[in-house]
Design a protein around this motif. Sequence first.
Motif, PDB file in Angstrom:
ATOM      1  N   ALA A  78       4.218 -11.707  -8.210  1.00  0.00           N
ATOM      2  CA  ALA A  78       3.721 -11.271  -9.392  1.00  0.00           C
ATOM      3  C   ALA A  78       2.757  -9.164  -8.670  1.00  0.00           C
ATOM      4  CB  ALA A  78       2.863 -12.074 -10.352  1.00  0.00           C
ATOM      5  N   LYS A  79       2.093  -9.742  -7.852  1.00  0.00           N
ATOM      6  CA  LYS A  79       0.942  -8.444  -7.217  1.00  0.00           C
ATOM      7  C   LYS A  79       1.481  -8.113  -5.865  1.00  0.00           C
ATOM      8  CE  LYS A  79      -2.964  -8.966 -10.166  1.00  0.00           C
ATOM      9  NZ  LYS A  79      -3.822  -8.792 -10.504  1.00  0.00           N
ATOM     10  N   GLY A  80       2.420  -8.596  -5.449  1.00  0.00           N
ATOM     11  CA  GLY A  80       2.503  -8.077  -3.677  1.00  0.00           C
ATOM     12  C   GLY A  80       3.834  -7.370  -3.496  1.00  0.00           C
ATOM     13  N   PHE A  81       4.483  -6.671  -4.631  1.00  0.00           N
ATOM     14  CA  PHE A  81       5.807  -6.031  -4.692  1.00  0.00           C
ATOM     15  C   PHE A  81       5.584  -4.645  -3.977  1.00  0.00           C
ATOM     16  CE2 PHE A  81       7.264  -8.335  -8.111  1.00  0.00           C
ATOM     17  CZ  PHE A  81       8.828  -8.668  -7.958  1.00  0.00           C
ATOM     18  N   ASP A  82       6.560  -4.465  -2.945  1.00  0.00           N
ATOM     19  CA  ASP A  82       6.369  -3.046  -2.380  1.00  0.00           C
ATOM     20  C   ASP A  82       5.722  -1.984  -3.859  1.00  0.00           C
ATOM     21  OD1 ASP A  82       7.227  -3.611  -0.054  1.00  0.00           O
ATOM     22  OD2 ASP A  82       8.574  -2.873   0.103  1.00  0.00           O
ATOM     23  N   THR A  83       4.752  -0.845  -3.061  1.00  0.00           N
ATOM     24  CA  THR A  83       3.790  -0.166  -4.271  1.00  0.00           C
ATOM     25  C   THR A  83       2.958  -0.203  -5.114  1.00  0.00           C
ATOM     26  OG1 THR A  83       5.679   0.455  -6.026  1.00  0.00           O
ATOM     27  CG2 THR A  83       6.193   1.296  -3.712  1.00  0.00           C
ATOM     28  N   PHE A  84       2.868  -1.488  -5.063  1.00  0.00           N
ATOM     29  CA  PHE A  84       2.190  -1.929  -5.549  1.00  0.00           C
ATOM     30  C   PHE A  84       0.529  -1.743  -5.557  1.00  0.00           C
ATOM     31  CE2 PHE A  84       4.104  -4.936  -8.987  1.00  0.00           C
ATOM     32  CZ  PHE A  84       4.963  -3.972  -8.912  1.00  0.00           C
TER      33      PHE A  84
ATOM     34  N   LEU B 256      -5.512   2.099  -7.171  1.00  0.00           N
ATOM     35  CA  LEU B 256      -4.537   0.519  -8.431  1.00  0.00           C
ATOM     36  C   LEU B 256      -3.733  -0.609  -7.818  1.00  0.00           C
ATOM     37  CD1 LEU B 256      -2.219   3.753  -9.936  1.00  0.00           C
ATOM     38  CD2 LEU B 256      -4.674   2.422 -11.040  1.00  0.00           C
ATOM     39  N   ASP B 257      -3.835  -1.604  -9.138  1.00  0.00           N
ATOM     40  CA  ASP B 257      -3.488  -2.698  -8.936  1.00  0.00           C
ATOM     41  C   ASP B 257      -2.406  -3.190  -9.691  1.00  0.00           C
ATOM     42  OD1 ASP B 257      -3.757  -5.384  -7.869  1.00  0.00           O
ATOM     43  OD2 ASP B 257      -4.867  -6.068  -9.538  1.00  0.00           O
ATOM     44  N   MET B 258      -0.960  -2.799  -9.124  1.00  0.00           N
ATOM     45  CA  MET B 258       0.290  -2.674 -10.338  1.00  0.00           C
ATOM     46  C   MET B 258       0.178  -4.490 -10.271  1.00  0.00           C
ATOM     47  SD  MET B 258       0.175   0.590 -10.561  1.00  0.00           S
ATOM     48  CE  MET B 258       1.256   0.277 -12.315  1.00  0.00           C
ATOM     49  N   THR B 259       0.657  -5.296 -11.459  1.00  0.00           N
ATOM     50  CA  THR B 259       0.579  -5.876 -11.209  1.00  0.00           C
ATOM     51  C   THR B 259       1.834  -6.188 -12.502  1.00  0.00           C
ATOM     52  OG1 THR B 259      -1.454  -7.411 -11.549  1.00  0.00           O
ATOM     53  CG2 THR B 259      -0.561  -8.107 -12.660  1.00  0.00           C
ATOM     54  N   ALA B 260       2.496  -7.432 -11.528  1.00  0.00           N
ATOM     55  CA  ALA B 260       4.030  -7.664 -13.192  1.00  0.00           C
ATOM     56  C   ALA B 260       3.241  -8.199 -13.556  1.00  0.00           C
ATOM     57  CB  ALA B 260       5.132  -8.242 -11.441  1.00  0.00           C
TER      58      ALA B 260
ATOM     59  N   SER C 294       5.465   7.108  -5.144  1.00  0.00           N
ATOM     60  CA  SER C 294       5.767   6.559  -6.338  1.00  0.00           C
ATOM     61  C   SER C 294       5.441   5.053  -6.190  1.00  0.00           C
ATOM     62  CB  SER C 294       7.230   6.656  -6.412  1.00  0.00           C
ATOM     63  OG  SER C 294       7.604   8.385  -6.657  1.00  0.00           O
ATOM     64  N   VAL C 295       4.760   4.717  -7.809  1.00  0.00           N
ATOM     65  CA  VAL C 295       5.018   3.153  -8.233  1.00  0.00           C
ATOM     66  C   VAL C 295       6.544   3.112  -8.293  1.00  0.00           C
ATOM     67  CG1 VAL C 295       3.738   1.519  -9.665  1.00  0.00           C
ATOM     68  CG2 VAL C 295       2.854   3.264  -8.853  1.00  0.00           C
ATOM     69  N   GLU C 296       7.212   2.477  -8.129  1.00  0.00           N
ATOM     70  CA  GLU C 296       8.469   1.057  -7.968  1.00  0.00           C
ATOM     71  C   GLU C 296       8.445   0.678  -8.691  1.00  0.00           C
ATOM     72  OE1 GLU C 296      10.556   0.819  -4.135  1.00  0.00           O
ATOM     73  OE2 GLU C 296      10.429   3.589  -4.085  1.00  0.00           O
ATOM     74  N   LEU C 297       8.923   0.312 -10.002  1.00  0.00           N
ATOM     75  CA  LEU C 297       9.103  -1.259 -10.734  1.00  0.00           C
ATOM     76  C   LEU C 297       9.680  -1.498 -10.068  1.00  0.00           C
ATOM     77  CD1 LEU C 297       8.818   1.034 -14.288  1.00  0.00           C
ATOM     78  CD2 LEU C 297       7.036  -0.073 -12.583  1.00  0.00           C
TER      79      LEU C 297
ATOM     80  N   LEU D  45       1.051  -1.975  -0.538  1.00  0.00           N
ATOM     81  CA  LEU D  45      -0.108  -0.076  -0.366  1.00  0.00           C
ATOM     82  C   LEU D  45       1.130   1.551  -0.449  1.00  0.00           C
ATOM     83  CD1 LEU D  45      -2.741   0.798   0.374  1.00  0.00           C
ATOM     84  CD2 LEU D  45      -2.706   0.938   2.967  1.00  0.00           C
ATOM     85  N   VAL D  46       0.538   2.388  -0.536  1.00  0.00           N
ATOM     86  CA  VAL D  46       0.911   2.925  -0.770  1.00  0.00           C
ATOM     87  C   VAL D  46      -0.263   4.683  -1.314  1.00  0.00           C
ATOM     88  CG1 VAL D  46       3.206   3.329  -1.713  1.00  0.00           C
ATOM     89  CG2 VAL D  46       0.744   3.784  -3.361  1.00  0.00           C
TER      90      VAL D  46
END
Length: 220
Positions: A119-125, A98-102, A55-58, A49-50
Amino acid sequence: MKISLPSRSTPVSVGKLLCIGRNYADHAAEMDRDVPDEPMVFLKPPSALVRAGASVELPPQSQDVHHEVELVAVIGRGGKHIPRTAALGHVAGYAVGLDMTARDLQVEAKERRHPWSVAKGFDTFAPLGPVQPAEAVGDVQDLTLRLAVNGETRQEASTQHQIFSVRELVHYCSQIFTLSPGDLLYTGTPSGVGPVRAGDRLEASATGLDSLSVPVKRAE
Protein backbone atom coordinates in the motif's frame (compact mmCIF):
# COMPACT_ATOMS: atom_id res chain seq x y z
CA MET A 1 18.52 7.54 -8.17
CA LYS A 2 21.06 10.02 -6.85
CA ILE A 3 20.45 13.03 -4.65
CA SER A 4 22.55 16.14 -4.09
CA LEU A 5 23.43 16.81 -0.46
CA PRO A 6 24.38 20.29 0.72
CA SER A 7 27.36 18.85 2.61
CA ARG A 8 28.84 16.96 -0.36
CA SER A 9 30.30 18.05 -3.69
CA THR A 10 29.00 15.03 -5.60
CA PRO A 11 25.53 13.43 -5.51
CA VAL A 12 25.03 10.23 -3.52
CA SER A 13 22.72 7.32 -4.20
CA VAL A 14 19.40 7.39 -2.38
CA GLY A 15 19.41 4.77 0.33
CA LYS A 16 16.62 3.77 2.69
CA LEU A 17 13.29 5.57 2.75
CA LEU A 18 12.42 5.49 6.45
CA CYS A 19 8.84 6.56 7.10
CA ILE A 20 7.05 7.34 10.35
CA GLY A 21 3.40 6.53 10.95
CA ARG A 22 1.03 8.36 13.30
CA ASN A 23 3.45 11.09 14.33
CA TYR A 24 0.69 13.70 14.77
CA ALA A 25 -2.07 13.05 17.31
CA ASP A 26 -4.74 14.58 15.08
CA HIS A 27 -3.86 12.19 12.26
CA ALA A 28 -3.96 9.20 14.62
CA ALA A 29 -7.43 10.36 15.68
CA GLU A 30 -8.73 10.73 12.14
CA MET A 31 -7.51 7.20 11.40
CA ASP A 32 -9.18 5.96 14.61
CA ARG A 33 -5.87 4.72 15.96
CA ASP A 34 -4.06 5.14 19.28
CA VAL A 35 -1.15 7.53 19.69
CA PRO A 36 1.98 5.33 19.68
CA ASP A 37 4.33 5.05 22.64
CA GLU A 38 7.35 4.91 20.36
CA PRO A 39 7.92 5.79 16.69
CA MET A 40 6.19 3.57 14.16
CA VAL A 41 8.71 2.93 11.38
CA PHE A 42 8.00 1.46 7.97
CA LEU A 43 10.03 1.41 4.76
CA LYS A 44 9.44 2.39 1.16
CA PRO A 45 11.67 1.16 -1.66
CA PRO A 46 13.92 3.74 -3.35
CA SER A 47 11.96 3.07 -6.56
CA ALA A 48 9.01 4.91 -4.97
CA LEU A 49 10.97 8.17 -5.05
CA VAL A 50 10.17 10.82 -7.67
CA ARG A 51 11.40 14.39 -7.90
CA ALA A 52 9.72 17.60 -9.01
CA GLY A 53 8.68 17.49 -12.65
CA ALA A 54 7.51 13.87 -12.46
CA SER A 55 3.98 12.59 -11.78
CA VAL A 56 2.26 10.53 -9.14
CA GLU A 57 0.86 7.48 -10.90
CA LEU A 58 -2.28 5.78 -9.61
CA PRO A 59 -1.83 2.00 -9.82
CA PRO A 60 -4.60 -0.19 -11.22
CA GLN A 61 -4.61 -2.26 -8.00
CA SER A 62 -6.05 0.62 -5.96
CA GLN A 63 -9.15 2.81 -6.21
CA ASP A 64 -8.39 4.95 -3.16
CA VAL A 65 -4.95 6.60 -3.12
CA HIS A 66 -4.44 9.28 -0.44
CA HIS A 67 -2.02 12.20 -0.10
CA GLU A 68 0.07 12.68 3.06
CA VAL A 69 2.33 15.75 3.24
CA GLU A 70 5.49 15.36 5.31
CA LEU A 71 8.71 17.04 6.34
CA VAL A 72 11.64 14.94 5.08
CA ALA A 73 15.04 14.88 6.77
CA VAL A 74 17.93 13.98 4.46
CA ILE A 75 20.77 12.14 6.17
CA GLY A 76 24.18 13.52 5.29
CA ARG A 77 26.38 11.79 7.85
CA GLY A 78 25.82 8.16 8.69
CA GLY A 79 25.99 6.44 12.02
CA LYS A 80 24.69 3.84 14.42
CA HIS A 81 23.39 4.44 17.96
CA ILE A 82 23.43 8.19 17.41
CA PRO A 83 22.90 10.14 20.67
CA ARG A 84 19.94 12.48 20.81
CA THR A 85 22.26 15.40 21.41
CA ALA A 86 24.10 14.72 18.14
CA ALA A 87 21.15 13.58 16.01
CA LEU A 88 20.45 16.79 14.09
CA GLY A 89 24.13 17.01 13.16
CA HIS A 90 23.60 13.95 10.96
CA VAL A 91 20.93 15.73 8.90
CA ALA A 92 22.34 17.50 5.83
CA GLY A 93 19.09 19.06 4.69
CA TYR A 94 15.32 19.10 4.63
CA ALA A 95 12.64 18.92 1.97
CA VAL A 96 8.91 18.67 1.74
CA GLY A 97 7.62 15.32 0.53
CA LEU A 98 4.53 13.21 0.05
CA ASP A 99 3.82 9.74 1.39
CA MET A 100 1.24 8.43 -1.04
CA THR A 101 -0.87 5.57 0.33
CA ALA A 102 -3.20 3.10 -1.35
CA ARG A 103 -5.67 3.33 1.51
CA ASP A 104 -7.97 0.53 0.37
CA LEU A 105 -5.05 -1.90 0.15
CA GLN A 106 -3.73 -0.75 3.52
CA VAL A 107 -7.11 -1.23 5.22
CA GLU A 108 -7.47 -4.68 3.70
CA ALA A 109 -3.97 -5.68 4.82
CA LYS A 110 -4.61 -4.43 8.37
CA GLU A 111 -7.87 -6.37 8.56
CA ARG A 112 -6.01 -9.53 7.58
CA ARG A 113 -3.12 -8.65 9.92
CA HIS A 114 -0.79 -8.68 6.93
CA PRO A 115 2.09 -6.30 6.22
CA TRP A 116 1.07 -3.22 4.26
CA SER A 117 4.26 -2.51 2.33
CA VAL A 118 2.37 -2.83 -0.96
CA ALA A 119 0.00 0.00 0.00
CA LYS A 120 2.97 2.32 0.53
CA GLY A 121 5.54 1.10 -1.95
CA PHE A 122 4.24 1.60 -5.49
CA ASP A 123 6.46 3.46 -7.93
CA THR A 124 6.03 7.28 -7.60
CA PHE A 125 4.57 6.96 -4.06
CA ALA A 126 7.32 9.09 -2.46
CA PRO A 127 7.55 12.49 -4.19
CA LEU A 128 10.36 14.68 -2.84
CA GLY A 129 10.88 18.41 -3.26
CA PRO A 130 14.18 20.32 -3.51
CA VAL A 131 16.55 19.81 -0.58
CA GLN A 132 17.54 22.87 1.44
CA PRO A 133 20.63 22.91 3.70
CA ALA A 134 19.76 22.17 7.31
CA GLU A 135 21.40 25.37 8.54
CA ALA A 136 19.15 27.44 6.28
CA VAL A 137 15.92 26.00 7.63
CA GLY A 138 15.96 27.35 11.18
CA ASP A 139 13.98 25.61 13.91
CA VAL A 140 12.84 22.38 12.32
CA GLN A 141 10.22 21.98 15.06
CA ASP A 142 8.55 25.23 14.11
CA LEU A 143 7.70 24.79 10.43
CA THR A 144 4.25 24.96 8.86
CA LEU A 145 3.39 22.12 6.49
CA ARG A 146 0.73 22.61 3.82
CA LEU A 147 -0.82 20.47 1.10
CA ALA A 148 -3.21 21.81 -1.50
CA VAL A 149 -5.09 19.82 -4.12
CA ASN A 150 -6.03 21.90 -7.17
CA GLY A 151 -5.45 25.04 -5.12
CA GLU A 152 -7.63 23.94 -2.18
CA THR A 153 -5.82 23.49 1.14
CA ARG A 154 -6.31 19.98 2.52
CA GLN A 155 -3.58 19.76 5.17
CA GLU A 156 -1.95 22.45 7.30
CA ALA A 157 -0.12 22.02 10.59
CA SER A 158 3.05 22.93 12.46
CA THR A 159 5.86 20.50 13.13
CA GLN A 160 5.51 21.67 16.74
CA HIS A 161 2.74 19.09 16.94
CA GLN A 162 4.90 16.11 16.05
CA ILE A 163 4.71 13.46 18.75
CA PHE A 164 8.34 12.52 18.12
CA SER A 165 10.70 15.30 17.05
CA VAL A 166 13.14 15.00 14.16
CA ARG A 167 15.94 14.72 16.72
CA GLU A 168 14.18 11.82 18.44
CA LEU A 169 13.40 10.08 15.14
CA VAL A 170 17.02 10.16 13.93
CA HIS A 171 18.18 8.83 17.30
CA TYR A 172 15.50 6.11 17.36
CA CYS A 173 16.01 4.91 13.80
CA SER A 174 19.77 4.70 14.34
CA GLN A 175 19.22 2.22 17.16
CA ILE A 176 17.71 -0.17 14.59
CA PHE A 177 19.32 0.70 11.26
CA THR A 178 22.77 1.95 10.40
CA LEU A 179 22.03 5.31 8.83
CA SER A 180 23.88 6.25 5.65
CA PRO A 181 24.28 9.42 3.58
CA GLY A 182 21.35 9.57 1.17
CA ASP A 183 18.83 7.96 3.52
CA LEU A 184 15.53 9.84 3.64
CA LEU A 185 13.43 10.14 6.77
CA TYR A 186 9.76 10.95 6.12
CA THR A 187 8.66 12.27 9.51
CA GLY A 188 4.88 11.72 9.48
CA THR A 189 1.76 13.54 8.31
CA PRO A 190 -0.81 15.70 10.10
CA SER A 191 -4.57 15.32 9.73
CA GLY A 192 -6.47 16.09 6.55
CA VAL A 193 -5.30 13.16 4.44
CA GLY A 194 -7.65 12.32 1.61
CA PRO A 195 -8.09 10.83 -1.83
CA VAL A 196 -6.59 12.05 -5.08
CA ARG A 197 -7.85 11.55 -8.62
CA ALA A 198 -6.25 11.49 -12.04
CA GLY A 199 -5.94 15.07 -13.25
CA ASP A 200 -5.34 16.52 -9.77
CA ARG A 201 -2.31 18.66 -8.99
CA LEU A 202 -0.71 18.33 -5.56
CA GLU A 203 1.17 21.30 -4.15
CA ALA A 204 3.16 20.69 -0.97
CA SER A 205 5.05 23.35 0.96
CA ALA A 206 6.78 23.99 4.27
CA THR A 207 8.23 27.09 5.89
CA GLY A 208 11.68 27.87 4.51
CA LEU A 209 11.58 25.07 1.93
CA ASP A 210 11.02 25.12 -1.81
CA SER A 211 7.58 23.82 -2.71
CA LEU A 212 6.77 20.58 -4.50
CA SER A 213 4.16 20.44 -7.27
CA VAL A 214 3.23 17.14 -8.90
CA PRO A 215 0.36 16.11 -11.17
CA VAL A 216 -1.58 12.90 -10.69
CA LYS A 217 -2.30 10.47 -13.51
CA ARG A 218 -3.31 6.88 -14.02
CA ALA A 219 -0.43 4.47 -14.49
CA GLU A 220 -0.16 3.26 -18.07
